[in-house]
Design an enzyme around this catalytic site. Structure first.
Site, PDB file in Angstrom:
ATOM      1  N   ASP A 116       5.821 -14.573  11.129  1.00 22.51           N
ATOM      2  CA  ASP A 116       5.297 -14.928  12.179  1.00 22.51           C
ATOM      3  C   ASP A 116       4.560 -16.268  12.259  1.00 22.51           C
ATOM      4  O   ASP A 116       4.212 -16.595  10.981  1.00 22.51           O
ATOM      5  CB  ASP A 116       4.260 -13.902  12.521  1.00 22.51           C
ATOM      6  CG  ASP A 116       4.180 -13.576  13.858  1.00 22.51           C
ATOM      7  OD1 ASP A 116       3.840 -12.397  14.620  1.00 22.51           O
ATOM      8  OD2 ASP A 116       4.337 -14.613  14.728  1.00 22.51           O
TER       9      ASP A 116
HETATM   10  C1  GLC Z   1       3.433 -15.095  17.745  1.00 21.06           C
HETATM   11  C2  GLC Z   1       3.925 -13.464  18.087  1.00 21.06           C
HETATM   12  C3  GLC Z   1       5.634 -13.598  17.685  1.00 21.06           C
HETATM   13  C4  GLC Z   1       5.987 -14.815  18.542  1.00 21.06           C
HETATM   14  C5  GLC Z   1       5.723 -15.917  17.717  1.00 21.06           C
HETATM   15  C6  GLC Z   1       6.219 -17.266  18.373  1.00 21.06           C
HETATM   16  O1  GLC Z   1       2.287 -14.986  17.492  1.00 21.06           O
HETATM   17  O2  GLC Z   1       3.386 -12.711  17.210  1.00 21.06           O
HETATM   18  O3  GLC Z   1       5.855 -12.345  18.387  1.00 21.06           O
HETATM   19  O4  GLC Z   1       7.429 -14.429  18.495  1.00 21.06           O
HETATM   20  O5  GLC Z   1       4.217 -15.942  17.559  1.00 21.06           O
HETATM   21  O6  GLC Z   1       5.660 -17.443  19.585  1.00 21.06           O
END
Ligand code: GLC
Length: 735
Positions: free
Chosen positions: A265
């Site tokens: 993430d």
């Molecule tokens: C965010 C989310 C994830 C998302 C990523 C990119 O923090 O937790 O679900 O796909 O970052 O935006």
């Protein structure tokens, strides 16, 4: 030459020609087996090119190998639609003029359809949009289990039951990936709240982990063949999940034989050594020192960038660790971006609008309908009051990373006016929630009393009131990055509903939300509709259900507790939820959702799997094809279902299983099969479902495996977890 020799000679020539035609390296030949292409490309890449492939080069992309013609990987959110383009190294929208997408309903709505066909349609449609926008990886779907009604991101997930989530996530992924785009199931694992999400350490039993929180991910990998999986921000066993050896190397890659890419993430990686050794393949969005949030961070200083390169050069890390990561990334590229006959996708097409509307209509849940308040056919009333900010507010915007810039969004009010006509509908806002904000709670400056007064006067003169409220995508509502602060409806809505009821008892409450809410007014309100965040076609879907053009058939993918303390996790106190800011202990263990309510005999406000229809269904007695089964057999369940009402409709029938005498604690019953059955008025059908005996297993903490104990099991056909229609016992033989 004889005939055979001539044939063989011709085959030789053809073979030579085809090789001669493909004189380029194997990796460029899309007719070659993927593993050969991976091997070929890996052998041609330099060390630096390989390390560059393992970390971000921009907010949503990572390097390919320009020298070899291997494309970059472009990821994009999200589970409900394709996010707008952002600047190279910033979350801000880049103001493109051709990236406004179709917004599909939130995944809670998809789960509420209890219809895997809708999940396939959803995945196919959103996959076409991702393909058209040239994405390699769609950052979705999310399948984290609904543990409490406070989690800000429940709206992005598929509810409280691992079996329902598993049956819905697989076709969604298959639908996306048939478009030449990889899905990325998330957030692996145990990301069941937003408060302290970047560090909270989840503590739970192996049974709870394996029986509740992993199944949907396992199905995504083993059945959905998902190309990528996203590690979650939180910790498990004291290690961040994006770099967690047990989750990534042992469970995901060894036990489940996952051959895809583990993506962190954004900002979920915190050190190089674990990132290198514990199963992470692609590092995205890390803030190196945690002090700078974005922009200007040297991507070369990401944990899997120079520190990794230096570690290999110094001999600290074997190059084999790097080659495994790069092979997985190359495999993803050859499986999707550089695949043979890759489709071309579609964007904001009429078919996508139809799909969004159909999924929305099938997911809306009718919770209460006393005195047949609904449906309200066009022409029945001359004066319809529509009250509530959610009747006009965009709910595709906000909520965090799943926020969308949409080509269009039919609001509930617009949908109702389109069917009932402008002359019959009068609107009043009723309450105000402040502007959409991801990172702070925006207070409204509107005068609450005057909004309430205006709404009451509007309701007074109407023949019916459609109250359209609920939560929204603001911070501390249904929004990433924070949890809800209260179980009640926010922005003074409970008082407003009471005020409206004083002047007009013919009031239908339509809730837009991704979470359960308290309903102190429930006994006074004749009709209640749980309408999710329905995307671009929201207003049309809601209007179709309220007018009766569509007979609602959705069922709840999570329980509504009467009061917050009835929720399993909440009932065990702060350490259970939200934790003490360091650790959080899942003390309810396997008794999540209806498993808790059933086993502890606590009546929920509305049960998992519950939903009404404008017609009624009669269930016949459940029967099985045999009385005793071996462990490797399948139980064939059947019963008749009859539509005894006057309108066509659909019913999501459910089969739950109990094990009355188990050697371990087992929930009162667990969902093991379901099917959406469409019946015309008066029609009856013999419904057939299957339950694999192996799926009756519990996770045995002594053997670290699954056990099906011999003995009695009871199967129940049900309209919801709280409405068992009949039961039948079977025996599983001793082996
Ligand atoms: C965010 C989310 C994830 C998302 C990523 C990119 O923090 O937790 O679900 O796909 O970052 O935006």
């Amino acid at each position: 030459m004889n005939k055979l020799q001539i044939i063989m000679f011709c085959q030789l020539i053809v073979g030579f020609q085809s090789t001669a035609q493909n004189t380029g390296p194997v990796y460029l030949d899309s007719s070659q087996p993927i593993e050969k292409r991976v091997e070929s490309a890996l052998s041609l890449m330099t060390l630096k090119e390989k390390v560059d492939m393992c970390h971000a080069q921009s907010k949503f992309s990572s390097k390919g190998v320009p020298r070899l013609g291997i494309p970059e990987i472009w990821t994009d959110d999200g589970p409900h639609g394709i996010r707008e383009e952002v600047f190279w190294d910033d979350w801000s929208g880049a103001q493109w003029t051709n990236d406004s997408c179709t917004a599909f309903p939130a995944l809670t709505c998809l789960a509420a359809t209890f219809n895997p066909d809708m999940a396939l349609l959803y995945g196919k449609s959103i996959g076409e949009e991702a393909r058209y926008r040239n994405k390699t990886v769609l950052l979705g779907p999310g399948v984290n289990i609904y543990r409490t009604p406070m989690n800000g991101r429940n709206f992005e997930y598929m509810g409280e039951d691992p079996y329902l989530s598993s049956r819905i996530v697989v076709p969604y992924i298959q639908g996306v990936q048939q478009n030449g785009v990889s899905a990325c199931v998330k957030h692996f694992a145990l990301n069941n709240q937003e408060l302290w999400r970047d560090h909270i350490n989840v503590v739970l039993s192996d049974r709870a982990l394996n029986e509740i929180y992993l199944p949907a991910f396992k199905a995504a990998v083993e059945e959905g063949k998902v190309g990528a999986i996203m590690g979650s921000y939180n910790q498990f066993n004291g290690v961040h999940c994006c770099t967690n050896d047990l989750l990534l190397n042992q469970i995901l890659k060894k036990d489940w034989k996952f051959e895809g890419v583990v993506i962190s993430d954004w900002g979920g990686v915190h050190e190089t050594d674990k990132a290198v050794r514990n199963g992470l393949d692609l590092e995205m969005g890390t803030s190196i020192d945690g002090l700078t949030n974005n922009g200007g961070i040297p991507y070369s200083e990401y944990y899997l960038a120079n520190p990794f390169l230096k570690g290999i050069e110094s001999g600290k890390y074997m190059e084999a660790l790097l080659n495994d990561k790069v092979s997985r990334i190359l495999r993803l590229i050859f499986r999707f971006t550089m695949s043979q006959n890759r489709p071309y996708g579609k964007f904001i097409s009429p078919e996508h609008s139809e799909a969004a509307r159909k999924i929305a209509e099938e997911g809306i849940v009718l919770l209460k309908n006393d005195k047949q308040s609904l449906p309200v056919p066009v022409g029945k009333y001359k004066r319809i009051a529509v009250i509530g900010e959610n009747a006009t507010r965009s709910v595709t915007l906000g909520g965090g990373s799943s926020s969308l810039k949409v080509a269009y969004e039919v609001t509930p009010l617009a949908g109702l006016v389109a069917l009932y006509g402008k002359k019959s509908v009068v609107y009043s806002q009723g309450y105000a929630s402040g502007s959409v904000s991801y990172d702070r709670e925006e207070q409204s400056h509107a005068n609450t009393d005057s909004l309430v007064h205006a709404a009451v006067e509007t309701a007074r003169g109407a023949e019916i009131v459609f109250y359209i409220g609920g939560l929204n995508k603001n911070r501390f509502q249904d929004c990433e990055g924070g949890d809800r602060k209260t179980y009640n409806l926010p922005f003074g809505q409970d008082k407003l509903i009471e005020a409206l009821l004083k002047v007009n008892r013919n009031l239908t409450v339509i809730l837009l939300s991704g979470n359960a809410v308290a309903m102190p007014w429930i006994d006074k309100v004749p009709a209640i509709v749980q309408s999710w965040y329905l995307g671009s076609e929201a207003g049309n879907a809601i209007a179709d259900v309220l007018t009766g053009a569509v007979n609602p058939s959705g069922k709840l993918p999570f329980s509504f507790p009467k009061k917050l303390e009835d929720n399993a996790a909440i009932s065990f106190g702060k350490l259970s939820y939200p934790g003490d800011s360091i650790n959080e202990c899942y003390k309810e263990d396997i008794l999540v959702g209806y498993r808790w309510f059933d086993t502890k005999h606590i009546a929920p406000l509305f049960a998992f799997g519950f939903g009404l229809s404008y017609t009624n269904f009669e269930y016949g007695k459940i029967t099985t094809d045999k009385k005793t089964y071996n462990k490797d057999e399948t139980i064939k369940v059947s019963f008749t279902l009859k539509n005894i009402g006057k309108v066509d409709g659909a019913e999501a029938v459910q089969v739950y299983v109990s094990q009355p005498k188990a050697s371990v604690l087992r929930p009162a019953k667990e969902l093991k099969a379901f099917k959406k059955v469409f019946l015309k008025a008066g029609e009856s059908q013999s419904v057939e479902l299957e339950v694999k005996v192996k799926d009756l297993a519990f996770y045995n903490e002594k053997t670290h495996g699954w056990s099906v104990e011999p003995g009695q099991f009871v199967l129940h056909n049900a309209a919801s977890s709280a409405e068992v229609k009949s039961s039948v016992s079977i025996q599983v033989k001793k082996e």
